[in-house]
Every structure is written in structure tokens, then in C-alpha cells.
Design an enzyme around this catalytic site. Structure first.
Site, PDB file in Angstrom:
ATOM      1  N   HIS A   1       0.832  -1.217   0.000  1.00 60.20           N
ATOM      2  CA  HIS A   1       0.000   0.000   0.000  1.00 60.20           C
ATOM      3  C   HIS A   1       0.861   1.259   0.000  1.00 60.20           C
ATOM      4  CE1 HIS A   1      -3.274  -2.771   1.287  1.00 60.20           C
ATOM      5  NE2 HIS A   1      -2.314  -3.277   2.021  1.00 60.20           N
TER       6      HIS A   1
ATOM      7  N   SER B   1      15.134  21.314 -16.067  1.00 57.88           N
ATOM      8  CA  SER B   1      13.954  22.133 -16.324  1.00 57.88           C
ATOM      9  C   SER B   1      14.394  23.418 -16.989  1.00 57.88           C
ATOM     10  CB  SER B   1      13.241  22.440 -15.000  1.00 57.88           C
ATOM     11  OG  SER B   1      12.432  23.596 -15.145  1.00 57.88           O
TER      12      SER B   1
ATOM     13  N   LYS C   1      16.278  21.756 -10.903  1.00 55.04           N
ATOM     14  CA  LYS C   1      15.613  20.485 -11.190  1.00 55.04           C
ATOM     15  C   LYS C   1      16.503  19.481 -11.914  1.00 55.04           C
ATOM     16  CE  LYS C   1      11.807  19.509 -10.641  1.00 55.04           C
ATOM     17  NZ  LYS C   1      10.595  19.918 -11.383  1.00 55.04           N
TER      18      LYS C   1
ATOM     19  N   GLU D   1       9.719   8.518 -16.586  1.00 56.29           N
ATOM     20  CA  GLU D   1       8.373   9.044 -16.863  1.00 56.29           C
ATOM     21  C   GLU D   1       7.924   8.694 -18.283  1.00 56.29           C
ATOM     22  OE1 GLU D   1       7.771  13.165 -14.796  1.00 56.29           O
ATOM     23  OE2 GLU D   1       9.852  12.963 -15.378  1.00 56.29           O
TER      24      GLU D   1
END
Ligand code: ARG
Length: 467
Positions: free
Chosen positions: A157, A278, A284, A291
Site C-alpha cells: 500500500h 527544467s 531540477k 516518466e
């Protein structure tokens, strides 16, 4: 008059829009090496069976070999007005060798020809997919070996559950990949059946030797029913399904990489070569590879759905709808192969932050071990679970932790707690799970050794190339 290879019954040329609409050359040109290999085998068989003159077959084979060279060197001119890969090759052959080219299509239809090309392509692509999955699995096994001893919280979980070895976690993905390898070996075997000799749909009125062609192209079997052979694309669906499942596995892993690289987890750091920045936030470093793998999973699922839907309700036998099998099939393969490649590079180059992983294991993760302790002292597990649960609550209320509770206080909850309770810690929790498949270091070391044996066996799967 039409200038098409099929133009005999037509009185005028194809509408330009229709020509563009029906052409598939931009997609199916990648079948050319297989188309040529199939044609060479077919021509040789026709000559051996006395169906076409040997001299014509020789000219055909020489011409086809020249075409293969032109394609390889990037000199071949692909023409949309020549519709598809089969007609492009045949028309070029006619330019090269003249009239003899017209004998190549004896005892053959584009329907059994395209089925053949696809099966040859699918065999090779399945073998290549196996190689790339095995390469990723090997990288994971390398990582599991290098970082043996690194502990992390295991989750259910997405809540910290029990400590596990990081290597054990990696080997879970190796298991998925092992099943994937099996599926692509099955894909290879499924495609390993020669459809050529089915003709357009009904078989052929020539004394052809299908087994000879099968042998030359390395097929173990020949199709049994001509109607099925020209319309069957089950093998394409199975390939896309196997690809979709690999993508499911990669996307689960990708999701963990995204989590692990966040400041909140900090479990791993990606190599600069496998991350991106970024354009607005200078600090970043983004896990874009992970992704994109996660995102491309949807594409491959879509490819599978497109193939399944394509077949739904199709009457026997060949229907032009089937030409639409290639874009999703090729897309699934190309997407999967590139995902496997970059994923492997990402894993091979990441840095494992062992201290962060270990620090994420709170005492809570030992609650089951407290219960198991009481079970070993004779309590039924349900009772032990209840007591350990109370201890967790007690620690939580005191803003303390399980292992900080004194033996005296533990004995208030159960007299069975002895001083040896102090031995409950992360490494004891790991070592205790000494069952096959468990996370005990001895078991994981054995699992790594066993995985190495599997890798060696999986690498031995290297069928001869189809073209
Ligand atoms: N380009 C076609 C395909 O991919 C080849 C078969 C065409 N057959 C036909 N009868 N028009 O399916």
C-alpha cells in the site's frame, strides 16, 4: 490503361487520393529484407519443381540480391504509386531483369506473401526482444550483486511494511522479465510456421513444394489451412500482448524510480546522462526517462487494442483491413525495444543511496517481528499481533519508537518478553526470513546465483536470423 501490376481489368488510373490512401509503403518497407528472402526461396522452389525455367529463377535471384543491396545502401527509390513493399520490389525487379521478373509471382499471392514477411519479421523481432530483456535482467542482477547487503523498507500500500534487501526488490523485477522472456520465446515459436503456398486464399494449382521453402527459410512447420493462413494475425496480437505486459512491468519500475529519485525518498540518484533539467527551475533534475517509459506504456496498450479491434468481425479470409496491422505492430516493437534500452542504461548508471534507504526503515517495520517473537514464546499469532499493535500505539503516543520501549514496560503488555527482545533489529528481521523466496541474505545470494544460471540459458536462445 492502368500501369499497375494488377491493372489488366482496369480502364483508368487510380485517383491520386485513393493511391495515397491505400499505399502502405512508408510502413511496410521495413519488411523488405524478409520479402526478398521469401521471394528468393520461392523462386528457387519454382525452378526446382520445374514450374519456371532455371535460368529465369537465376535471373530473379540475382536481381533480388541486387535490390537488397540497393535498399541497404539507401539507393532504392520507394514509390507510393507502387503501393507496398511487395510491388515496389517486384516492379524494380522488372526494371532490372525484364520479362523473367514476371514469373516470380507464379503460385503466390500478396496475401500469403505478406503473411510470410510478417512472420519472418516477427521471429527476428521476438529474438531481438529476448536479447534486450535479458540485457536488462542482467543489469538488474549485477546491481543486486553489487548492492547485496543494502536494506530498504519493503512496502505494501506504499506504506513501509517490513525491511527487505534492496537486491531482493530488484530481483522481483527480474522475475517479471523472466516471464517476459518466456512469452517472447513463445511468440517466436508461434510465428514459426510457413504460410506461403496458401495463395490468395484457396491453395495453388501448381506442384509446389512448401516444405522445401519452409526449410530454406528456417520454418519448423507449415500452415494447415490456406484460408486461416492468409487471414491469421493471432501471432501479431500475441506479440503486442507480450509487449504490453513488459511495458506494464517497466512502468511499475519506472514509477518506483520516480518516487525513489524524489527528495522525499532520495533512495537513488540518476546519472546526469540519464536525467534532464527544467527550462525554468535551475535546481531540477528530472527522471524523464522513467516518466516517458511509464507514458509510452499507454501507447503499447493502444497498439494491442488496435490489433484486437482490427480482427474483430473480419470475415474469412484476407481483407484489406489487415494492412492496418503493421503500424501498431511496428510501433509496439519499436517502442518496447527503445524503452528496454534506455531503462537498462538508466539502471546501470544510477547511484544507490544505501544510507537513505536504511534510514527510511522505522522501528514500526519491526512490529511483525515483535509479534513473531511472542509466537515463538507460545502465543497464538492473533494474540501476539494484538499485543504488538498495542505496543506500536503506545510508542506512537509517547512520540517514541518500538525498540525504545524498556523490557519492563514490554512485560506489562506480555510477561513473555525477555531481555532477548533486544535482539529484534533489522538484520535479525532479514536473516529470520530464511525461506526459499524470502529476503534473508543467504536466500538472496542463492537467488542471484540461480538468476545467473538462467541468464546463461536465456542467452543461448539465439535462433538463426530470418533475413
Ligand atoms: N499491403 C498489403 C497488406 O499489407 C499486402 C497484401 C495486399 N493484398 C491484396 N489482396 N490487396 O496487407
Amino acid at each position: 490503361m492502368s500501369d499497375k501490376l494488377w491493372g489488366g481489368r482496369f480502364t483508368k488510373g487510380t485517383d491520386a487520393a485513393v493511391e495515397a490512401f491505400t499505399a502502405s509503403i512508408d510502413t511496410d518497407r521495413r519488411l523488405a529484407p524478409y520479402d526478398i528472402a521469401g521471394s528468393i526461396a520461392h523462386a528457387r522452389m519454382l525452378a526446382a519443381q520445374g514450374i519456371i525455367p532455371a535460368a529465369d529463377a537465376e535471373a530473379i535471384v540475382a536481381g533480388l540480391e541486387q535490390i537488397a543491396g540497393e535498399i541497404e545502401r539507401g539507393e532504392f527509390v520507394w514509390r507510393t504509386d507502387r503501393e507496398d513493399v511487395h510491388l515496389n520490389v517486384e516492379a524494380r525487379l522488372a526494371e532490372l531483369i525484364g520479362e523473367a521478373a514476371g514469373r516470380l509471382h507464379t503460385a503466390r499471392s500478396r496475401n500469403d506473401q505478406v503473411a510470410l514477411d510478417l512472420r519472418l519479421w516477427l521471429r527476428d523481432t521476438s529474438a531481438e526482444t529476448v536479447r534486450r530483456i535479458v540485457a536488462l535482467a542482467e543489469t538488474l542482477v549485477d546491481q543486486a550483486e553489487r548492492h547485496l547487503g543494502v536494506v530498504m523498507p519493503g512496502y505494501t500500500h506504499l506504506q513501509r511494511a517490513q525491511p527487505v534487501l534492496f537486491s531482493h526488490h530488484l530481483l522481483a523485477y527480474v522475475e517479471m522479465l523472466r516471464r517476459d522472456v518466456g512469452r517472447f520465446q513463445d511468440c517466436w515459436a508461434r510465428a514459426d510456421e510457413l504460410p506461403l503456398g496458401s495463395g490468395a486464399l484457396a491453395g495453388l494449382p501448381y506442384p509446389i513444394d512448401r516444405w522445401r521453402v519452409a526449410r530454406e527459410l528456417g520454418f519448423t512447420r507449415i500452415t494447415r489451412n490456406s484460408l486461416d493462413a492468409v487471414s491469421d494475425r493471432d501471432f501479431a496480437v500475441e506479440f503486442a500482448a507480450a509487449a504490453a505486459l513488459v511495458m506494464a512491468h517497466l512502468s511499475r519500475f519506472a514509477e518506483e524510480v520516480v518516487l525513489w529519485t524524489s527528495a522525499e525518498f532520495g533512495f537513488i540518484t540518476l546519472d546526469d546522462a540519464f536525467a534532464t533539467g527544467s527550462s525554468i527551475m535551475p535546481q531540477k533534475k528530472n527522471p524523464d526517462v522513467a516518466e516517458l517509459v511509464r507514458g509510452k506504456t499507454g501507447r503499447v496498450y493502444g497498439d494491442l487494442m488496435a490489433l484486437l479491434t482490427l480482427l474483430k468481425g473480419l470475415p474469412l479470409s484476407y481483407n484489406r483491413d489487415l494492412q492496418e496491422d503493421k503500424p501498431p505492430l511496428f510501433d509496439a516493437a519499436e517502442t518496447l525495444l527503445s524503452c528496454l534500452d534506455v531503462f537498462r542504461g538508466m539502471v546501470a548508471s544510477w547511484t544507490v543511496n544505501a544510507a537513505r534507504m536504511e534510514a527510511a526503515i522505522s522501528d514500526d517495520a519491526l512490529a511483525t517481528d515483535f509479534a513473531d517473537y511472542l509466537v515463538r514464546k507460545g502465543l497464538p499469532f492473533r494474540v501476539a499481533h494484538e499485543i504488538a499493535g498495542r505496543l506500536v500505539r503506545r510508542a506512537e503516543e509517547a512520540g517514541s519508537s518500538l525498540r525504545a520501549i524498556t523490557p519492563e514496560e514490554l512485560r506489562v503488555h506480555s510477561p513473555l518478553f525477555g531481555d532477548d527482545v533486544a535482539a529484534i533489529d533489522v538484520s535479525a528481521a532479514l536473516a529470520a526470513r530464511d525461506v526459499p523466496g524470502g529476503t534473508a541474505p543467504t536466500q538472496v545470494a542463492a537467488a542471484i546465483a540461480e538468476a545467473r544460471q538462467w541468464l546463461a540459458a536465456a542467452r543461448a536462445f539465439s535462433p538463426a536470423p530470418s533475413a
